[in-house]
Design a protein around this motif. Sequence first.
Motif, PDB file in Angstrom:
ATOM      1  N   ALA A   1       0.841  -1.201   0.000  1.00  0.00           N
ATOM      2  CA  ALA A   1       0.000   0.000   0.000  1.00  0.00           C
ATOM      3  C   ALA A   1       0.875   1.250   0.000  1.00  0.00           C
ATOM      4  CB  ALA A   1      -0.932  -0.011   1.209  1.00  0.00           C
ATOM      5  N   GLN A   2       1.997   1.184   0.712  1.00  0.00           N
ATOM      6  CA  GLN A   2       2.918   2.326   0.727  1.00  0.00           C
ATOM      7  C   GLN A   2       3.546   2.518  -0.655  1.00  0.00           C
ATOM      8  OE1 GLN A   2       5.731   1.644   3.876  1.00  0.00           O
ATOM      9  NE2 GLN A   2       4.243   2.047   5.493  1.00  0.00           N
TER      10      GLN A   2
ATOM     11  N   PHE B   1       2.307   1.619  -3.488  1.00  0.00           N
ATOM     12  CA  PHE B   1       1.291   2.104  -4.426  1.00  0.00           C
ATOM     13  C   PHE B   1       1.036   3.599  -4.248  1.00  0.00           C
ATOM     14  CE2 PHE B   1      -3.086   2.942  -5.798  1.00  0.00           C
ATOM     15  CZ  PHE B   1      -2.929   2.622  -7.141  1.00  0.00           C
ATOM     16  N   TYR B   2       1.038   4.033  -3.002  1.00  0.00           N
ATOM     17  CA  TYR B   2       0.803   5.456  -2.736  1.00  0.00           C
ATOM     18  C   TYR B   2       1.849   6.310  -3.453  1.00  0.00           C
ATOM     19  CZ  TYR B   2      -0.543   9.583   0.035  1.00  0.00           C
ATOM     20  OH  TYR B   2      -0.985  10.814   0.436  1.00  0.00           O
TER      21      TYR B   2
ATOM     22  N   ARG C   1       3.756   5.338  -6.048  1.00  0.00           N
ATOM     23  CA  ARG C   1       3.629   5.152  -7.501  1.00  0.00           C
ATOM     24  C   ARG C   1       2.483   5.989  -8.054  1.00  0.00           C
ATOM     25  NH1 ARG C   1       3.395  -0.991  -9.038  1.00  0.00           N
ATOM     26  NH2 ARG C   1       3.730  -0.116 -11.122  1.00  0.00           N
ATOM     27  N   ALA C   2       1.408   6.052  -7.291  1.00  0.00           N
ATOM     28  CA  ALA C   2       0.251   6.824  -7.746  1.00  0.00           C
ATOM     29  C   ALA C   2       0.573   8.311  -7.832  1.00  0.00           C
ATOM     30  CB  ALA C   2      -0.935   6.595  -6.809  1.00  0.00           C
ATOM     31  N   ARG C   3       1.727   8.696  -7.289  1.00  0.00           N
ATOM     32  CA  ARG C   3       2.168  10.084  -7.422  1.00  0.00           C
ATOM     33  C   ARG C   3       3.276  10.218  -8.462  1.00  0.00           C
ATOM     34  NH1 ARG C   3      -2.092  10.284  -5.798  1.00  0.00           N
ATOM     35  NH2 ARG C   3      -2.799  10.874  -3.722  1.00  0.00           N
ATOM     36  N   GLY C   4       3.446   9.162  -9.253  1.00  0.00           N
ATOM     37  CA  GLY C   4       4.382   9.259 -10.372  1.00  0.00           C
ATOM     38  C   GLY C   4       5.778   8.740 -10.071  1.00  0.00           C
ATOM     39  N   ILE C   5       6.013   8.254  -8.852  1.00  0.00           N
ATOM     40  CA  ILE C   5       7.345   7.773  -8.491  1.00  0.00           C
ATOM     41  C   ILE C   5       7.496   6.322  -8.956  1.00  0.00           C
ATOM     42  CG2 ILE C   5       8.920   7.318  -6.559  1.00  0.00           C
ATOM     43  CD1 ILE C   5       7.468   9.586  -5.032  1.00  0.00           C
ATOM     44  N   PRO C   6       8.524   6.029  -9.762  1.00  0.00           N
ATOM     45  CA  PRO C   6       8.678   4.666 -10.270  1.00  0.00           C
ATOM     46  C   PRO C   6       8.792   3.631  -9.129  1.00  0.00           C
ATOM     47  CG  PRO C   6      10.164   6.167 -11.422  1.00  0.00           C
ATOM     48  CD  PRO C   6       9.554   6.937 -10.299  1.00  0.00           C
TER      49      PRO C   6
ATOM     50  N   SER D   1      -9.691   2.949  -7.973  1.00  0.00           N
ATOM     51  CA  SER D   1      -8.472   2.136  -7.861  1.00  0.00           C
ATOM     52  C   SER D   1      -8.083   1.514  -9.191  1.00  0.00           C
ATOM     53  CB  SER D   1      -8.677   1.016  -6.842  1.00  0.00           C
ATOM     54  OG  SER D   1      -8.918   1.555  -5.572  1.00  0.00           O
TER      55      SER D   1
ATOM     56  N   ALA E   1      -6.514   4.092 -11.324  1.00  0.00           N
ATOM     57  CA  ALA E   1      -5.183   4.487 -10.856  1.00  0.00           C
ATOM     58  C   ALA E   1      -4.165   3.357 -10.995  1.00  0.00           C
ATOM     59  CB  ALA E   1      -5.253   4.950  -9.400  1.00  0.00           C
ATOM     60  N   GLY E   2      -4.654   2.126 -11.205  1.00  0.00           N
ATOM     61  CA  GLY E   2      -3.726   1.025 -11.467  1.00  0.00           C
ATOM     62  C   GLY E   2      -3.338   0.213 -10.249  1.00  0.00           C
ATOM     63  N   ARG E   3      -4.216   0.138  -9.257  1.00  0.00           N
ATOM     64  CA  ARG E   3      -3.908  -0.691  -8.090  1.00  0.00           C
ATOM     65  C   ARG E   3      -3.886  -2.162  -8.500  1.00  0.00           C
ATOM     66  NH1 ARG E   3      -4.103  -0.062  -2.508  1.00  0.00           N
ATOM     67  NH2 ARG E   3      -5.159   1.937  -2.438  1.00  0.00           N
ATOM     68  N   GLU E   4      -2.829  -2.840  -8.102  1.00  0.00           N
ATOM     69  CA  GLU E   4      -2.611  -4.188  -8.641  1.00  0.00           C
ATOM     70  C   GLU E   4      -3.505  -5.269  -8.043  1.00  0.00           C
ATOM     71  OE1 GLU E   4       1.591  -4.199  -8.129  1.00  0.00           O
ATOM     72  OE2 GLU E   4       1.977  -3.388 -10.128  1.00  0.00           O
TER      73      GLU E   4
ATOM     74  N   GLU F   1       1.595   1.218 -16.247  1.00  0.00           N
ATOM     75  CA  GLU F   1       1.910   1.064 -14.828  1.00  0.00           C
ATOM     76  C   GLU F   1       1.290   2.229 -14.055  1.00  0.00           C
ATOM     77  OE1 GLU F   1       3.514  -1.421 -13.588  1.00  0.00           O
ATOM     78  OE2 GLU F   1       4.394  -2.311 -15.382  1.00  0.00           O
ATOM     79  N   ALA F   2       1.098   2.024 -12.771  1.00  0.00           N
ATOM     80  CA  ALA F   2       0.491   3.069 -11.929  1.00  0.00           C
ATOM     81  C   ALA F   2       1.246   4.393 -12.059  1.00  0.00           C
ATOM     82  CB  ALA F   2       0.461   2.619 -10.471  1.00  0.00           C
ATOM     83  N   GLU F   3       2.587   4.325 -12.027  1.00  0.00           N
ATOM     84  CA  GLU F   3       3.356   5.581 -12.067  1.00  0.00           C
ATOM     85  C   GLU F   3       3.238   6.258 -13.431  1.00  0.00           C
ATOM     86  OE1 GLU F   3       4.488   2.549 -11.320  1.00  0.00           O
ATOM     87  OE2 GLU F   3       6.579   2.238 -11.913  1.00  0.00           O
TER      88      GLU F   3
ATOM     89  N   ALA G   1       0.073   8.253 -13.477  1.00  0.00           N
ATOM     90  CA  ALA G   1       0.262   9.527 -12.765  1.00  0.00           C
ATOM     91  C   ALA G   1       1.043  10.502 -13.641  1.00  0.00           C
ATOM     92  CB  ALA G   1       0.986   9.293 -11.447  1.00  0.00           C
TER      93      ALA G   1
ATOM     94  N   PHE H   1      -4.659  11.679 -11.314  1.00  0.00           N
ATOM     95  CA  PHE H   1      -4.372  11.833  -9.887  1.00  0.00           C
ATOM     96  C   PHE H   1      -5.530  11.272  -9.088  1.00  0.00           C
ATOM     97  CE2 PHE H   1      -4.488  13.860  -5.790  1.00  0.00           C
ATOM     98  CZ  PHE H   1      -3.155  13.960  -5.422  1.00  0.00           C
ATOM     99  N   LEU H   2      -5.211  10.405  -8.113  1.00  0.00           N
ATOM    100  CA  LEU H   2      -6.238   9.869  -7.229  1.00  0.00           C
ATOM    101  C   LEU H   2      -5.966  10.333  -5.805  1.00  0.00           C
ATOM    102  CD1 LEU H   2      -8.509   7.958  -6.300  1.00  0.00           C
ATOM    103  CD2 LEU H   2      -6.860   6.079  -6.363  1.00  0.00           C
ATOM    104  N   ALA H   3      -6.906  11.094  -5.252  1.00  0.00           N
ATOM    105  CA  ALA H   3      -6.830  11.423  -3.825  1.00  0.00           C
ATOM    106  C   ALA H   3      -7.503  10.270  -3.091  1.00  0.00           C
ATOM    107  CB  ALA H   3      -7.530  12.740  -3.548  1.00  0.00           C
ATOM    108  N   PHE H   4      -6.749   9.627  -2.232  1.00  0.00           N
ATOM    109  CA  PHE H   4      -7.197   8.363  -1.651  1.00  0.00           C
ATOM    110  C   PHE H   4      -8.272   8.536  -0.584  1.00  0.00           C
ATOM    111  CE2 PHE H   4      -3.126   7.435  -3.439  1.00  0.00           C
ATOM    112  CZ  PHE H   4      -3.199   6.118  -3.838  1.00  0.00           C
TER     113      PHE H   4
ATOM    114  N   PRO I   1      -5.570   7.780   2.858  1.00  0.00           N
ATOM    115  CA  PRO I   1      -4.152   8.047   2.561  1.00  0.00           C
ATOM    116  C   PRO I   1      -3.242   7.224   3.488  1.00  0.00           C
ATOM    117  CG  PRO I   1      -5.382  10.097   2.699  1.00  0.00           C
ATOM    118  CD  PRO I   1      -6.295   9.009   3.217  1.00  0.00           C
ATOM    119  N   VAL I   2      -2.173   6.701   2.903  1.00  0.00           N
ATOM    120  CA  VAL I   2      -1.291   5.778   3.613  1.00  0.00           C
ATOM    121  C   VAL I   2      -0.208   6.535   4.376  1.00  0.00           C
ATOM    122  CG1 VAL I   2       0.355   3.891   3.224  1.00  0.00           C
ATOM    123  CG2 VAL I   2      -1.710   4.060   1.832  1.00  0.00           C
TER     124      VAL I   2
END
Lengths: 428, 248
Positions: A374-375, A377-378, A380-385, B46, B49-52, B72-74, B77, B82-85, B88-89
């Motif tokens: 989950a960390q 993915f968080y 990655r969802a911000r564009g970080i490879p 999800s 946004a590409g959650r696996e 891929e998810a990145e 992005a 952009f997904l506001a969760f 948030p983790v």
Amino acid sequence: MTHSLLPNQVEQAQNRLHDLVDEWIQKQDDVELVQSHRLEALARFAVIDMPNARHEDWKYTRLVSLWKQDLVLPSLQGQQVPIDSALDWQIMGVVLSFVDGHFCADASTSLSALPDGLVVSALDYNVANHHDLDAIHCLAKASISAGYRLTIKANTALQQPIMINQVGVHQDALQSLQFQVVLEENASATVIEVQQGAVGGLILSQLTVSVAANGQCTHLLWQDVDASAHAFAWRDVTLARDARFMQRSLLVGGLVSRQQLTVNITGENAESNVATGVIALGKQIQDVRTHTRHACLNARSQQLHRFAIGGRANGVFHGDILVEKGADKTDANMATNNLLLSPTAQANSKPQLEIYADDVRCTHGVTSGTVDDAQIFYLRARGIPAEKAKLMISAAFVQAALDDVPVEALRLAWQQAIADKLQQALVA
Amino acid sequence: MLLHVENLQATVADKAVLKGLNLQLKAGEVHAIMGPNGAGKSSFASVLAGREDYAVTGGAALLNGIDLLDMEAEERAQAGLFLAFQYPVEIPGVSNKLFLQTALNSIRAAQGLPELDMFEFSQLVQEKMKMLGMRQEFLERAVNVGFSGGEKKRNDMLQMALLEPKLCILDETDSGLDIDALKAVAQGVNAMRSPERSFVLVTHYQRLLEYVAPDVVHILYQGRIVKSGGMELIAQIEELGYDALAAA
Ligand SMILES: Nc1ncnc2c1ncn2[C@@H]1O[C@H](COP(=O)(O)OP(=O)(O)O)[C@@H](O)[C@H]1O
Ligand SMILES: [Mg+2]
């Protein structure tokens, strides 16, 4: 067979090491006391059982690779040594540098220009040893080539750290150093120990720290020897009444590394605070052992050990805490966290508590896990490879043990070193 | 069409959660998606946004004509999603500053733009934090660790403001917020509205929609969009409830 040795091959290694060190001792022209100390240890080494996997203490820390090495005991012979790399991150303070086990005056602070209250003298060989010696420790004592006793006089607060710099430049060198740090009443000092080198070999270190009443010692250790080297260290700390000891270690180097710390709390209201960041990659074995003995009322000991383990590496931890009868109101905590970066990484953590006192607060805990999806993915969802995300999270995991390193230049150098090391793991 | 979703089907843990979802959204529009608990709203977000954890079993999702589901998810992005969760983790040890700078520079690198150095980044982030009424100390703290619910959501808004995405999906960013935090979120969204940028507001309250007026309201029910309309749909939900509305 490449993975194990027959018993007689271990015996051969023992004989070879014995003869190597014996021949070397004969060539030294040190004072009688030093020579007899070496010979005594060598005589024990000749008859002692070599470490082997059948022994509980060595189950995960195999020394096959060590027995196969052809070690040498090089002399310095005044040649120029490339020691700059170790000093890249310039720390202001008293620097004592050792190359292949020999004091290197060129890369050290002049011993005649030491700050007030710091005395550097020859080792005192009459200091008793607290624990039974194993074969490697005997070897360390037999082959000591340099060492100093550092005394910080009563009521002295050393402002700048003392840095002990140990570098290997000669391939397959056996280097054995010993230091005795003595803090008299109400004295305080920071001792930084750095072990580096770009060559394989055997690096042996012995350190005793004794902190008198109200004294404060900070010990910062960076073990970053070559990935093919073997490193063993024995560090013994004794704390008197109201003494404080803080240790922060970053352990990343070596094919096999065993760093052993004994803390003896012999005075009331003393405190020990130890945190370790360990990175074990490839086929590395990173072995951390702590022995904490509470012998007095009202003392505290804190430990945090964080292992990031990748490849086929093994992170080995053994920690025992002994609370003796009468050491009431002891507060002792020990936490070990393992982060497994690959499916073949191994963690073997063994905490032990033995309590004979009343009204104590003792805890120990071990956790092992992988980087949280989950960390990742968080990020990655911000564009970080993905790779970078895993690197950030695992570096932060190790970093968390070392965030309060009081020497800023070192803290920053460690941040970079952690990131660089883990980067290698994730790219590989 | 900025977002084109057609007959999207997906499962999670072998359970079908999206069952043929259709949605069209133009650049500059704000759409609200409402629906009962368990309808599949977070699943939809999800999957985009590409959650696996989610497996796409059919259909298509295109962002500006490009197949999202293949990325891929990145990369999504980096392409402007952009997904506001909803939750948030927390990431212990990673400072918000490092996180934001790394994210921004990753996206810039993917777009062929030069990375921002610490100084340039600081200026930009200060500006955005001011807009959202956030304190400086936010940057030094570890990502979401020890943040209140409202602070976590604000942190997501800060990320959104900084990364300047084309399509912003807010998954119940409004839930659990007090009125001030809710206003801050609404203000963030309104400040970012532009002809090029679109929003999908997933919510099951109408509170947020009082501050951010949507162009279209959808009802997501049992894995499908079952009704679409204007603000009048919200009143109908209040009156009839989702079940009756979906059956009608
Ligand atoms: N990881 C998961 N494993 C199993 N079931 C899940 C998982 N995530 C969501 N679900 C199920 O999928 C359905 C849709 O959930 P979700 O998309 O979170 O709904 P909403 O956001 O609309 O409340 C629910 O029945 C939920 O229980
Ligand atoms: Mg949801």
